[in-house]
Design a protein around this motif. Structure first.
Motif, PDB file in Angstrom:
ATOM      1  N   LYS A   1       0.824  -1.212   0.000  1.00 17.95           N
ATOM      2  CA  LYS A   1       0.000   0.000   0.000  1.00 17.95           C
ATOM      3  C   LYS A   1       0.857   1.260   0.000  1.00 17.95           C
ATOM      4  N   ASP A   2       1.907   1.274   0.794  1.00 16.92           N
ATOM      5  CA  ASP A   2       2.746   2.463   0.880  1.00 16.92           C
ATOM      6  C   ASP A   2       3.536   2.700  -0.409  1.00 16.92           C
ATOM      7  N   VAL A   3       3.919   1.626  -1.075  1.00 13.45           N
ATOM      8  CA  VAL A   3       4.618   1.767  -2.367  1.00 13.45           C
ATOM      9  C   VAL A   3       3.669   2.329  -3.411  1.00 13.45           C
ATOM     10  N   ALA A   4       2.460   1.770  -3.498  1.00 12.01           N
ATOM     11  CA  ALA A   4       1.501   2.186  -4.519  1.00 12.01           C
ATOM     12  C   ALA A   4       1.065   3.626  -4.357  1.00 12.01           C
ATOM     13  N   GLU A   5       1.094   4.130  -3.115  1.00 20.49           N
ATOM     14  CA  GLU A   5       0.590   5.476  -2.854  1.00 20.49           C
ATOM     15  C   GLU A   5       1.689   6.533  -2.802  1.00 20.49           C
ATOM     16  N   LEU A   6       2.924   6.162  -3.116  1.00 25.13           N
ATOM     17  CA  LEU A   6       4.039   7.088  -2.970  1.00 25.13           C
ATOM     18  C   LEU A   6       3.887   8.350  -3.813  1.00 25.13           C
ATOM     19  N   ASN A   7       3.404   8.215  -5.053  1.00 26.92           N
ATOM     20  CA  ASN A   7       3.333   9.394  -5.924  1.00 26.92           C
ATOM     21  C   ASN A   7       1.950  10.019  -5.956  1.00 26.92           C
ATOM     22  N   GLY A   8       1.032   9.506  -5.141  1.00 28.23           N
ATOM     23  CA  GLY A   8      -0.297  10.090  -5.073  1.00 28.23           C
ATOM     24  C   GLY A   8      -1.220   9.692  -6.195  1.00 28.23           C
ATOM     25  N   ASN A   9      -0.793   8.806  -7.091  1.00 30.01           N
ATOM     26  CA  ASN A   9      -1.642   8.357  -8.204  1.00 30.01           C
ATOM     27  C   ASN A   9      -1.647   6.833  -8.217  1.00 30.01           C
ATOM     28  N   THR A  10      -2.298   6.281  -7.220  1.00 31.39           N
ATOM     29  CA  THR A  10      -2.304   4.831  -7.038  1.00 31.39           C
ATOM     30  C   THR A  10      -2.908   4.113  -8.238  1.00 31.39           C
ATOM     31  N   ALA A  11      -4.001   4.653  -8.776  1.00 28.14           N
ATOM     32  CA  ALA A  11      -4.687   3.986  -9.881  1.00 28.14           C
ATOM     33  C   ALA A  11      -3.796   3.871 -11.103  1.00 28.14           C
TER      34      ALA A  11
END
Length: 352
Positions: A99-109
């Motif tokens: 979760k923390d990796v996917a959300e690092l740049n603020g554009n998870t999708a």
């Protein structure tokens, strides 16, 4: 502090860093591993009549006739039938991104979508490997592909050997060119009864995933699952022809078995393949070859003296250029599309 082992298949911070451009956005990934595998767009799909595949009843013999004399009776006769069962395989992939990796740049999708593209490409390549080379005697969890069905020149009349043409190659750098007429009554893709056709995606959302420690510890992850229940039904083997033993080095050099003047030159063999098909109008005929073959045929299409080959202009389809040779149009042989399938091998052993 000891470094924890990386979970197999996990997207790491290193992977993330390679997926972000200097502006912090999800980068447009250049898919160096993507391939041209146009066969998927041609296959016609049919729902199987079994939970695990499809059973086909084929007629194997016709009733005998009688030349009747006056005052002589006629014995009743009947046709002969046989049943062939084709099984489906279950192709799956999963993705679990911290979760923390996917959300690092603020554009998870966007990051998850970029990862999904790779999963879909991988499944497409795995499917085509099995379509052409699957053998349930070797890998029972898959389905039986074309090569395992068209694998011998010596089967005799009434077998698939009648639809294998020997191009003359005797080394181990051989490849095959396939002519397939797609139709639900000839050759088609199948999926199990009461299931859904095509590649299915399931967004599992945030889950508790497990790392590689012993015992495993949990972490929050975005999870996706892809599933493709698929198989191949060769309902009438006469509607596929394999031109086998095409020597790749000879084809590139236009020497030996593939010299323009040779009796086994590939253009002549394609005409022979057409002649083996009972009725080309019964379905959608398409030729499939490795890029080395389609390149050679495209070069031949530039020679106006070989007017059996042509490159049709690219057409717009749903706002995009329709797939074709190098994006310039569709390569055809006597009007039949010629597709590039990079999963076809250049290292096939000689078919005998």
């Amino acid at each position: 502090m000891a470094t924890l082992p990386t979970k197999p298949g996990a997207v790491t911070l290193t992977d993330f860093a390679k997926s972000i451009d200097p502006n912090g956005e999800t980068a447009a990934v250049i898919e160096l591993l993507s391939q041209n595998n146009d066969a998927i767009q041609d296959i016609l799909w049919k729902e199987g009549n079994l939970p695990t595949g499809h059973q086909t009843t084929v007629r194997t013999g016709l009733p005998a006739s009688t030349w009747r004399k006056m005052y002589q009776g006629v014995q009743p006769t009947k046709s002969l039938r046989a049943q062939v069962t084709d099984a489906c395989g279950n192709l799956e992939q999963r993705s679990e991104i911290d979760k923390d990796v996917a959300e690092l740049n603020g554009n998870t999708a966007a990051f998850r979508l970029s990862e999904a593209d790779a999963h879909i490409e991988g499944m497409s390549q795995d499917f085509l490997d099995t379509l052409f080379y699957g053998d349930t005697d070797v890998n029972p969890e898959r389905f039986t592909g074309l090569t395992a069905r068209y694998n011998s020149l010596s089967g005799g009349a009434g077998t698939t050997s009648a639809n294998i043409i020997d191009a003359g190659g005797s080394s181990t750098d051989n490849t095959s060119l396939w002519l397939i007429v797609w139709n639900e009554n000839t050759i088609c893709g199948i999926y199990p009864r009461s299931s859904e056709a095509g590649l299915q995606h399931e967004d599992l959302g945030l889950i508790d995933a497990f790392d590689s420690q012993t015992p495993p510890a949990r972490f929050r992850a975005y999870a996706d699952r892809w599933q493709w229940k698929c198989g191949l039904s060769v309902r009438d083997w006469r509607y596929a022809v394999r031109i086998a033993n095409i020597d790749v080095s000879d084809l590139i050099g236009q020497t030996g078995t593939q010299a323009i003047t040779a009796a086994t030159h590939i253009n002549k063999l394609i005409v022979d393949a057409f002649a083996r098909i009972p009725n080309l109008n019964k379905g959608r005929p398409v030729l499939y070859g490795h890029r080395v073959i389609t390149t050679a045929l495209a070069k031949a299409a530039m020679d106006r003296s070989q007017n059996v080959l042509a490159i049709q202009p690219a057409t717009q389809q749903f706002g995009q250029v329709a797939p074709g040779f190098a994006g310039a149009g569709t390569l055809t042989f006597l009007g039949v599309p010629v597709r590039t399938v990079d999963r076809l091998l250049r290292t096939e052993a000689r078919v005998v």
